[in-house]
Design a protein around this motif. Structure first.
Motif, PDB file in Angstrom:
ATOM      1  N   PRO A   8      93.302  24.357  78.472  1.00 59.71           N
ATOM      2  CA  PRO A   8      93.359  25.568  77.652  1.00 59.71           C
ATOM      3  C   PRO A   8      93.593  26.798  78.537  1.00 59.71           C
ATOM      4  CG  PRO A   8      91.113  24.700  77.767  1.00 59.71           C
ATOM      5  CD  PRO A   8      92.011  23.723  78.475  1.00 59.71           C
ATOM      6  N   LEU A   9      94.095  27.842  77.914  1.00 61.73           N
ATOM      7  CA  LEU A   9      94.338  29.078  78.650  1.00 61.73           C
ATOM      8  C   LEU A   9      93.028  29.636  79.194  1.00 61.73           C
ATOM      9  CD1 LEU A   9      96.804  30.823  76.179  1.00 61.73           C
ATOM     10  CD2 LEU A   9      97.373  29.614  78.287  1.00 61.73           C
ATOM     11  N   SER A  10      93.109  30.231  80.354  1.00 59.86           N
ATOM     12  CA  SER A  10      91.910  30.822  80.958  1.00 59.86           C
ATOM     13  C   SER A  10      91.458  32.031  80.140  1.00 59.86           C
ATOM     14  CB  SER A  10      92.199  31.253  82.395  1.00 59.86           C
ATOM     15  OG  SER A  10      93.065  32.372  82.396  1.00 59.86           O
ATOM     16  N   LYS A  15      92.668  37.234  77.507  1.00 63.19           N
ATOM     17  CA  LYS A  15      92.424  38.684  77.505  1.00 63.19           C
ATOM     18  C   LYS A  15      93.736  39.442  77.691  1.00 63.19           C
ATOM     19  CE  LYS A  15      89.871  42.184  80.103  1.00 63.19           C
ATOM     20  NZ  LYS A  15      88.970  42.419  81.223  1.00 63.19           N
ATOM     21  N   GLN A  16      94.576  38.986  78.601  1.00 59.96           N
ATOM     22  CA  GLN A  16      95.857  39.635  78.856  1.00 59.96           C
ATOM     23  C   GLN A  16      96.789  39.517  77.657  1.00 59.96           C
ATOM     24  OE1 GLN A  16      97.177  37.787  82.475  1.00 59.96           O
ATOM     25  NE2 GLN A  16      95.825  39.023  83.765  1.00 59.96           N
ATOM     26  N   LEU A  17      96.821  38.358  77.020  1.00 60.57           N
ATOM     27  CA  LEU A  17      97.665  38.175  75.842  1.00 60.57           C
ATOM     28  C   LEU A  17      97.190  39.052  74.684  1.00 60.57           C
ATOM     29  CD1 LEU A  17      98.229  34.326  76.014  1.00 60.57           C
ATOM     30  CD2 LEU A  17      99.899  36.125  76.481  1.00 60.57           C
ATOM     31  N   ARG A  18      95.881  39.225  74.543  1.00 60.69           N
ATOM     32  CA  ARG A  18      95.334  40.116  73.512  1.00 60.69           C
ATOM     33  C   ARG A  18      95.743  41.557  73.798  1.00 60.69           C
ATOM     34  NH1 ARG A  18      89.911  39.850  74.136  1.00 60.69           N
ATOM     35  NH2 ARG A  18      89.926  37.724  73.376  1.00 60.69           N
ATOM     36  N   ALA A  19      95.731  41.941  75.082  1.00 68.02           N
ATOM     37  CA  ALA A  19      96.139  43.304  75.460  1.00 68.02           C
ATOM     38  C   ALA A  19      97.612  43.544  75.129  1.00 68.02           C
ATOM     39  CB  ALA A  19      95.884  43.530  76.954  1.00 68.02           C
ATOM     40  N   THR A  23      98.882  46.344  72.383  1.00 68.10           N
ATOM     41  CA  THR A  23      99.857  47.358  72.781  1.00 68.10           C
ATOM     42  C   THR A  23     101.095  47.299  71.900  1.00 68.10           C
ATOM     43  OG1 THR A  23      99.071  47.255  75.057  1.00 68.10           O
ATOM     44  CG2 THR A  23     101.240  48.262  74.703  1.00 68.10           C
ATOM     45  N   MET A  24     101.596  46.093  71.667  1.00 68.59           N
ATOM     46  CA  MET A  24     102.798  45.949  70.842  1.00 68.59           C
ATOM     47  C   MET A  24     102.533  46.380  69.408  1.00 68.59           C
ATOM     48  SD  MET A  24     105.053  45.220  72.950  1.00 68.59           S
ATOM     49  CE  MET A  24     106.362  45.046  71.768  1.00 68.59           C
ATOM     50  N   GLU A  25     101.362  46.086  68.881  1.00 67.75           N
ATOM     51  CA  GLU A  25     101.029  46.506  67.522  1.00 67.75           C
ATOM     52  C   GLU A  25     100.965  48.032  67.426  1.00 67.75           C
ATOM     53  OE1 GLU A  25      97.376  46.063  64.354  1.00 67.75           O
ATOM     54  OE2 GLU A  25      97.788  44.392  65.708  1.00 67.75           O
TER      55      GLU A  25
END
Length: 119
Positions: A8-10, A15-19, A23-25
């Motif tokens: 699974p992703l670390s 956390k980085q993908l959520r950021a 930002t994109m939203e």
């Protein structure tokens, strides 16, 4: 062929993908980054100054995006007690933290246009 299960992703990656998603939203759409970039370069501007500076934006869309950016604490809206009433928009301190990001977008766009034109 046997497919090995992936780890699974670390926590840091999640956390980085959520950021990225946040930002994109916040900056999604055709105009918000242009509005922020215009205010970064033009500092404080009135509504019609912004509309003239951003080629092609409709007044209704500009108004909606300015409201959303204000709601997200990236810009401030100041109503001046003049006749007629003057409304000015400026970036907040938090909004100005986007300067490096906007600079990178500008640099990337210039390089991209150069790459496409030379072909």
């Amino acid at each position: 062929m046997k497919i090995e299960p992936r780890e699974p992703l670390s926590v840091e990656c999640v956390k980085q993908l959520r950021a990225i998603s946040d930002t994109m939203e916040l900056l999604s759409g055709k105009w918000k980054i242009q509005i922020i970039g215009t205010l970064l370069r033009g500092r404080t501007m009135r509504f019609m100054e912004l509309k003239r500076a951003i080629n092609g934006i409709a007044a209704k869309k500009l108004s909606a995006d300015l409201q959303e950016l204000e709601l997200n604490k990236l810009i401030t809206r100041t109503v001046k007690d003049t006749k007629p009433v003057t409304v000015e928009y400026t970036l907040t301190e938090h909004g100005r933290t986007l300067d490096n990001l906007i600079g990178e977008v500008i640099d990337w766009g210039i390089n991209y246009r150069t790459e496409i034109v030379k072909k």
